[in-house]
Design an enzyme around this catalytic site. Structure first.
Site, PDB file in Angstrom:
ATOM      1  N   THR A 261       5.799 -16.891  37.310  1.00 36.87           N
ATOM      2  CA  THR A 261       4.468 -16.445  36.901  1.00 36.87           C
ATOM      3  C   THR A 261       3.814 -15.695  38.063  1.00 36.87           C
ATOM      4  O   THR A 261       3.808 -16.180  39.193  1.00 36.87           O
ATOM      5  CB  THR A 261       3.599 -17.637  36.474  1.00 36.87           C
ATOM      6  OG1 THR A 261       4.304 -18.382  35.474  1.00 36.87           O
ATOM      7  CG2 THR A 261       2.274 -17.163  35.898  1.00 36.87           C
TER       8      THR A 261
ATOM      9  N   LEU B 203       7.119 -22.584  28.385  1.00 35.91           N
ATOM     10  CA  LEU B 203       7.862 -23.838  28.321  1.00 35.91           C
ATOM     11  C   LEU B 203       6.974 -25.037  28.629  1.00 35.91           C
ATOM     12  O   LEU B 203       6.042 -24.957  29.408  1.00 35.91           O
ATOM     13  CB  LEU B 203       9.020 -23.816  29.330  1.00 35.91           C
ATOM     14  CG  LEU B 203       9.972 -22.625  29.255  1.00 35.91           C
ATOM     15  CD1 LEU B 203      11.029 -22.734  30.342  1.00 35.91           C
ATOM     16  CD2 LEU B 203      10.626 -22.541  27.889  1.00 35.91           C
TER      17      LEU B 203
ATOM     18  N   GLU C 283       6.884 -28.883  30.289  1.00 38.30           N
ATOM     19  CA  GLU C 283       7.622 -29.724  31.224  1.00 38.30           C
ATOM     20  C   GLU C 283       8.266 -30.879  30.454  1.00 38.30           C
ATOM     21  O   GLU C 283       7.623 -31.544  29.656  1.00 38.30           O
ATOM     22  CB  GLU C 283       6.673 -30.267  32.302  1.00 38.30           C
ATOM     23  CG  GLU C 283       6.117 -29.182  33.195  1.00 38.30           C
ATOM     24  CD  GLU C 283       5.035 -29.690  34.132  1.00 38.30           C
ATOM     25  OE1 GLU C 283       4.754 -30.896  34.103  1.00 38.30           O
ATOM     26  OE2 GLU C 283       4.469 -28.878  34.876  1.00 38.30           O
TER      27      GLU C 283
ATOM     28  N   LYS D  90       1.012 -14.078  29.607  1.00 35.06           N
ATOM     29  CA  LYS D  90       1.318 -15.384  30.186  1.00 35.06           C
ATOM     30  C   LYS D  90       0.056 -16.101  30.665  1.00 35.06           C
ATOM     31  O   LYS D  90      -0.185 -17.267  30.326  1.00 35.06           O
ATOM     32  CB  LYS D  90       2.296 -15.205  31.353  1.00 35.06           C
ATOM     33  CG  LYS D  90       2.530 -16.448  32.198  1.00 35.06           C
ATOM     34  CD  LYS D  90       3.277 -17.519  31.454  1.00 35.06           C
ATOM     35  CE  LYS D  90       3.653 -18.660  32.394  1.00 35.06           C
ATOM     36  NZ  LYS D  90       4.412 -19.720  31.711  1.00 35.06           N
TER      37      LYS D  90
ATOM     38  N   ASN E  86      -1.772 -19.483  28.802  1.00 38.09           N
ATOM     39  CA  ASN E  86      -1.948 -20.772  29.465  1.00 38.09           C
ATOM     40  C   ASN E  86      -3.414 -21.120  29.645  1.00 38.09           C
ATOM     41  O   ASN E  86      -3.801 -22.287  29.583  1.00 38.09           O
ATOM     42  CB  ASN E  86      -1.226 -20.783  30.815  1.00 38.09           C
ATOM     43  CG  ASN E  86       0.227 -21.199  30.670  1.00 38.09           C
ATOM     44  OD1 ASN E  86       0.677 -21.590  29.588  1.00 38.09           O
ATOM     45  ND2 ASN E  86       0.976 -21.128  31.748  1.00 38.09           N
TER      46      ASN E  86
ATOM     47  N   ASN F 278      -5.053 -31.883  20.913  1.00 45.06           N
ATOM     48  CA  ASN F 278      -6.450 -32.319  20.890  1.00 45.06           C
ATOM     49  C   ASN F 278      -6.625 -33.737  21.399  1.00 45.06           C
ATOM     50  O   ASN F 278      -7.646 -34.365  21.135  1.00 45.06           O
ATOM     51  CB  ASN F 278      -7.000 -32.203  19.462  1.00 45.06           C
ATOM     52  CG  ASN F 278      -6.157 -32.964  18.447  1.00 45.06           C
ATOM     53  OD1 ASN F 278      -5.212 -33.664  18.810  1.00 45.06           O
ATOM     54  ND2 ASN F 278      -6.494 -32.828  17.169  1.00 45.06           N
TER      55      ASN F 278
ATOM     56  N   CYS G 277       1.636 -25.589  35.773  1.00 46.13           N
ATOM     57  CA  CYS G 277       1.215 -24.271  35.303  1.00 46.13           C
ATOM     58  C   CYS G 277      -0.293 -24.107  35.104  1.00 46.13           C
ATOM     59  O   CYS G 277      -0.888 -23.167  35.634  1.00 46.13           O
ATOM     60  CB  CYS G 277       1.943 -23.923  34.002  1.00 46.13           C
ATOM     61  SG  CYS G 277       3.704 -23.593  34.240  1.00 46.13           S
TER      62      CYS G 277
ATOM     63  N   ASP H  88      -2.518 -21.211  36.914  1.00 43.73           N
ATOM     64  CA  ASP H  88      -2.626 -20.010  36.083  1.00 43.73           C
ATOM     65  C   ASP H  88      -4.081 -19.703  35.726  1.00 43.73           C
ATOM     66  O   ASP H  88      -4.486 -18.533  35.671  1.00 43.73           O
ATOM     67  CB  ASP H  88      -1.793 -20.167  34.813  1.00 43.73           C
ATOM     68  CG  ASP H  88      -0.293 -20.142  35.097  1.00 43.73           C
ATOM     69  OD1 ASP H  88       0.072 -20.064  36.289  1.00 43.73           O
ATOM     70  OD2 ASP H  88       0.501 -20.211  34.147  1.00 43.73           O
TER      71      ASP H  88
END
Length: 394
Positions: A118, A143, A145, A203, A207, A249, A259, A263
């Protein structure tokens, strides 16, 4: 095809295994221990499908620490090394990509480089100009984890971009997308070939939207808890609206992992000189949530707080930037003793908090046990447990 993959984390190893079903793949890592595990068909990370495919499937996969050897005859080189967020520079640290590209150039390869790490918006095209290595495209990953290979086998979409000033690389992008599709089990996969810069934005915005959703339901839960309302009833009523949906939720101690924290911060940095309110609010909301969770625990006046697992999710061994760490720091700042039950951690302490490996001892020592995600292991001490996990998922 001959393919080299730099980095054997979730992204690198899952892609290496996916592609090794139909291609000759070298997985490159700087850690000999990880290389040895992979060559012995053992996974260095916790991921059910990665573990199964390594041990049971026929793969043309070799792990090595010799990058130059792996790169020199490759058709594609995938860079999937970590790009952590540098809080001083307010930008991703892309030095790991630089290190790989140094070896790529030394190898004399003519391979197409595919960046899967990223990166900031605009990075790939700037990097091509800076290094003079024109044969380069960008392909973001989406993806989870602990489910990295599964998400490659059943991808929501495949995005392989090419630079807008290099249309000749479109065929390379199409070929690489075809390789990913060949390894997948899902059929009828949506494939996109945007410009590199737009793909980088896809990307980060994807995220950040996920982080927004986590932050939203956490703030709903904060409101309900302080007003003594039933969070679950509110979420159910809200999420039956099909435009919102009954998924992703489940309240937590905040978004974390490798991430989302970095991000969201990178996207906020990319908004420099661009008007915005929402992106900064998402980052700030996550910090506010940790403050609230810590205050709720501190108000119970415990002498010893137990942290049940540092990991972000069930069936994972990753606790990088896990939200519970932020809660821990706030509690410890008040002079409260914190102990940790984390069987995957090898050390004796974690940031000066004692690691306890005996679960019964852990339960007995703690006045309050905090758990980002519940487990049946805590059923017998339910009265001690503080969690916001309502659905035992996500």
């Amino acid at each position: 095809m001959k393919i080299a993959v730099a980095g054997t984390g979730y992204v690198g190893l899952s892609n290496a295994i996916l592609l090794a079903q139909n291609n000759d793949v070298y997985a490159v890592d700087i850690m000999q221990e990880k290389v040895d595990l992979i060559n012995n068909k053992k996974s260095p990370i916790v991921d059910k499908e990665i573990e199964e495919y390594l041990s049971e499937k026929k793969l043309n996969l070799t792990a090595t620490t010799d990058g130059i050897k792996a790169y020199k005859d490759a058709d594609f080189i995938i860079i999937s090394t970590p790009t952590n967020y540098d809080t001083e520079k307010n930008f991703f640290d892309t030095s790991s990509i630089d290190a790989v590209m140094k070896l790529v150039k030394e190898s004399g390869t003519k391979a197409t480089v595919v960046i899967k790490s990223t990166v900031p918006v605009g990075y790939t095209e700037d990097f091509r100009k800076k290094t003079g290595y024109d044969n380069m495209i960008f392909s973001p990953e989406f993806l989870r984890e602990g489910h990295a290979l599964y998400d490659n086998l059943y991808p929501s979409r495949i995005v392989v971009s090419f630079p807008k000033d290099a249309p000749e690389l479109k065929s390379k992008a199409e070929t690489f997308a075809k390789l990913l599709k060949e390894g997948a089990l899902k059929k009828d996969i949506e494939v996109l070939h945007p410009n590199c810069t737009e793909a980088e934005a896809i990307k980060l915005f994807a995220n950040t939207y996920l982080a927004l959703r986590v932050a939203y339901f956490n703030e709903l839960d904060t409101y309900a808890e302080l007003r003594k309302l039933d969070t679950k009833q509110i979420i159910q009523g809200v999420c039956l609206d099909p435009r919102i949906g009954d998924f992703y939720n489940n309240p937590s101690f905040g978004y974390g992992g490798y991430c989302l924290p970095k991000d969201t911060k990178q996207l906020r940095a990319n908004f420099n000189d661009v008007p915005e309110n929402l992106i900064s609010a998402i980052v700030d909301s996550n910090s506010t949530r940790k403050d609230f969770i810590a205050d709720q625990i501190i108000s119970k006046k415990p002498k010893t707080v137990g942290v049940y697992r540092l990991t972000m999710k069930a069936n994972s061994d990753n606790f990088r930037q896990s939200s519970i760490q932020g809660v821990m720091k706030r509690i410890k700042a008040k002079g409260i003793t914190v102990v940790i039950y984390e069987p995957t951690f090898k050390g004796e302490d974690f940031f000066n908090s004692k690691i306890i490996r005996d679960l019964n001892q852990f339960k007995n020592e703690c006045d309050v046990i905090i758990a980002n995600r519940l487990s049946e292991e805590l059923a017998d001490v339910k009265a001690k447990v503080y969690t916001r996990d309502l659905y035992s998922r996500d």
